[in-house]
Design an enzyme around this catalytic site. Structure first.
Site, PDB file in Angstrom:
ATOM      1  N   ASP A 233     -20.172 -46.849  65.810  1.00 41.78           N
ATOM      2  CA  ASP A 233     -20.325 -48.073  64.913  1.00 41.78           C
ATOM      3  C   ASP A 233     -20.979 -49.244  65.442  1.00 41.78           C
ATOM      4  O   ASP A 233     -22.079 -49.067  66.215  1.00 41.78           O
ATOM      5  CB  ASP A 233     -18.824 -48.183  64.041  1.00 41.78           C
ATOM      6  CG  ASP A 233     -19.318 -48.887  62.612  1.00 41.78           C
ATOM      7  OD1 ASP A 233     -19.596 -48.105  61.771  1.00 41.78           O
ATOM      8  OD2 ASP A 233     -18.986 -50.040  62.779  1.00 41.78           O
ATOM      9  N   TYR A 377     -21.489 -58.317  59.240  1.00 44.76           N
ATOM     10  CA  TYR A 377     -22.780 -57.745  58.625  1.00 44.76           C
ATOM     11  C   TYR A 377     -23.655 -58.633  58.054  1.00 44.76           C
ATOM     12  O   TYR A 377     -24.899 -58.432  58.388  1.00 44.76           O
ATOM     13  CB  TYR A 377     -22.107 -56.915  57.327  1.00 44.76           C
ATOM     14  CG  TYR A 377     -21.277 -55.539  57.606  1.00 44.76           C
ATOM     15  CD1 TYR A 377     -22.037 -54.399  57.616  1.00 44.76           C
ATOM     16  CD2 TYR A 377     -20.087 -55.581  58.051  1.00 44.76           C
ATOM     17  CE1 TYR A 377     -21.294 -53.083  57.822  1.00 44.76           C
ATOM     18  CE2 TYR A 377     -19.336 -54.351  58.457  1.00 44.76           C
ATOM     19  CZ  TYR A 377     -20.038 -53.066  58.180  1.00 44.76           C
ATOM     20  OH  TYR A 377     -19.534 -52.146  58.473  1.00 44.76           O
ATOM     21  N   HIS A 434     -17.993 -40.094  61.663  1.00 44.66           N
ATOM     22  CA  HIS A 434     -18.128 -41.194  62.403  1.00 44.66           C
ATOM     23  C   HIS A 434     -16.953 -42.000  63.254  1.00 44.66           C
ATOM     24  O   HIS A 434     -17.531 -42.735  63.868  1.00 44.66           O
ATOM     25  CB  HIS A 434     -18.451 -42.145  60.952  1.00 44.66           C
ATOM     26  CG  HIS A 434     -19.140 -43.422  61.651  1.00 44.66           C
ATOM     27  ND1 HIS A 434     -20.357 -43.358  62.118  1.00 44.66           N
ATOM     28  CD2 HIS A 434     -18.811 -44.644  61.151  1.00 44.66           C
ATOM     29  CE1 HIS A 434     -20.864 -45.015  62.334  1.00 44.66           C
ATOM     30  NE2 HIS A 434     -19.803 -45.630  61.820  1.00 44.66           N
TER      31      HIS A 434
END
Length: 458
Positions: A233, A377, A434
């Site tokens: 990630d 982000y 993930h």
């Protein structure tokens, strides 16, 4: 020359110039290797302008106080006393199913062993140290082995909505000798800045490559100028940047999110839908059909757009409701563990420990760090161009990739090698998604040993 002939010459010249400019733009944006930007290696991220020279490494402990638990109980009672909205159908197509959320809520309220989990989270040594003005938290585990067993330093990097907790089942495997290997690992697992116990900056610009510098300086503070990296990630992006910026220090890079984020790689993926097997080879079904993969990514990337534009808004909302935060994190974990989880009421909960998931929810909740974690982000969106530049610069660091079956993105080795020319190999599994460290700790640890052995032999 007739006027029509003159116009044809002019138009031909214009088309030729425009075509040339288009090819130049394509070459410049997709093909050329850009110059490595200059970065400050001691940039100050602290809340003030003073720069105290505190280089101490201080012991730290995780604490769940009675006051924290009482606060949760009050909020739980408020949630339980309200009429809850029922899901519309027998799937997660509208988000977390009400029955699954009820199951998690009941477990948290009646079965989550607070005191036992605190002891569990403190079973490894925790520390804090100030790096570039921020108190950075990390777990540090040194193996106890004979002198004939080499001890190799490795930093494990998490992403969102994960934390250092994801690696707790991986650490004992990495620090235990095994047949066929003459080495084990000294493991460092930091909390990223703004995540859980690591201090957040009050300044703009804290993106993945700035965190890469902080992580490198953390390793130096601990005493390691040469080390290995593992990440997934955001941890993949940070580890990749460390390998690019500090190729003379990073001995090897293992990623469970092997992705080349360059524009050219994305373009090849799109055009490859015409000849899927030529691009994807034997694993083309993990890349195509393109319409199906794009539909999934578009549907599941709404959270990314929200967090990349208005992180504080969603962060404040989540930080004021423990059940709301659990639902939001649960949705990401379940959908990224296996895309087919969306089609059932349970959403995949039967395949993962609810207690393990709630450990991470608790850590975000008690540290009030959801908002600051989401800002990564936004910073990645704002600094996209620099991220792209670093993504196009090849790294000479030996690299290994672990592909889980339900990973969000799959790319063949030949595309990965544009960014990682020293890619020594990849492992492709038919399990996992993930969050490899939390889902499949044994498989992840085994592949790390396999990768490092290959690094040492080359």
């Amino acid at each position: 020359m007739p006027i029509i002939g003159q116009l044809c010459v002019v138009l031909t010249s214009i088309v030729a110039v425009l075509t040339g400019l288009a090819f130049f733009k394509f070459y410049d944006s997709f093909i050329t290797v850009p110059e490595l930007p200059n970065f400050e290696l001691d940039k100050w991220w602290g809340p003030n302008t003073t720069k105290p020279l505190d280089t101490s490494i201080r012991p730290y402990r995780v604490v769940f106080t009675d006051a924290m638990q009482e606060n949760l109980r009050v909020l739980f009672d408020h949630y339980r006393g309200r009429r809850r909205v029922k899901s519309l159908n027998e799937s997660w197509s509208y988000g977390v199913h009400s029955d699954a959320l009820g199951q998690v809520f009941a477990h948290w309220q009646f079965k989550y062993p607070f005191r036992e989990r605190v002891r569990y989270l403190n079973k490894f040594n925790h520390f804090k140290t100030n790096i570039q003005g921020l108190d950075i938290h990390f777990v540090h585990v040194k193996p106890k082995v004979d002198k004939n067993v080499k001890v190799l330093p490795i930093i494990l990097l998490h992403g969102w909505p994960s934390s250092f907790r994801d690696f707790f089942e991986v650490i004992p495997i990495l620090t235990t000798p095994r047949p066929g290997y003459d080495f084990v690992f000294e493991v460092i697992v930091p909390s990223l800045p703004g995540f859980v116990y690591s201090q957040a900056t009050t300044k703009r610009g804290m993106t993945t490559y700035e965190i890469a510098i902080i992580m490198r300086n953390l390793m130096r503070r601990i005493g390691h100028n040469k080390y290995y990296i593992q990440g997934g990630d955001f941890g993949h992006s940070i580890g990749s940047h460390m390998a690019t910026l500090f190729s003379n220090e990073v001995l090897g890079f293992h990623t469970n999110f092997p992705v080349n984020f360059s524009k050219l790689a994305q373009l090849i993926w799109v055009f490859g839908s015409i000849w899927p097997t030529i691009i994807g080879g034997e694993h083309s079904d993990r890349m195509y059909p393109l319409s199906e993969k794009l539909s999934y990514l578009i549907e599941e990337s709404g959270y990314m757009h929200l967090q990349g534009t208005k992180p504080d808004t969603i962060g404040y909302a989540l930080q004021n409701s423990p059940v709301g935060m659990a639902a939001y994190m649960l949705d990401r974990y379940m959908m990224f563990t296996n895309s087919s989880n969306k089609d059932t009421v349970a959403g995949g909960l039967e395949s993962i420990s609810v207690t393990d998931l709630l450990d991470n929810v608790m850590l975000y909740w008690i540290t009030d760090s959801m908002t600051t974690s989401l800002r990564l982000y936004k910073e990645s969106f704002v600094n996209y161009e620099t991220e792209q530049i670093l993504g196009r610069i090849p790294t000479t660091v030996p690299t290994w990739g672990l592909r889980m079956k339900y990973e969000l993105v799959h790319q063949p080795n030949w595309i990965l090698k544009w960014k990682y020319p020293a890619l020594l190999g990849t492992t492709t599994l038919d399990v996992g998604g993930h969050f490899a460290a939390l889902e499949r700790p044994r498989e992840l640890a085994d592949d790390i040993f396999k990768a490092i052995k290959n690094f040492l032999e080359h």
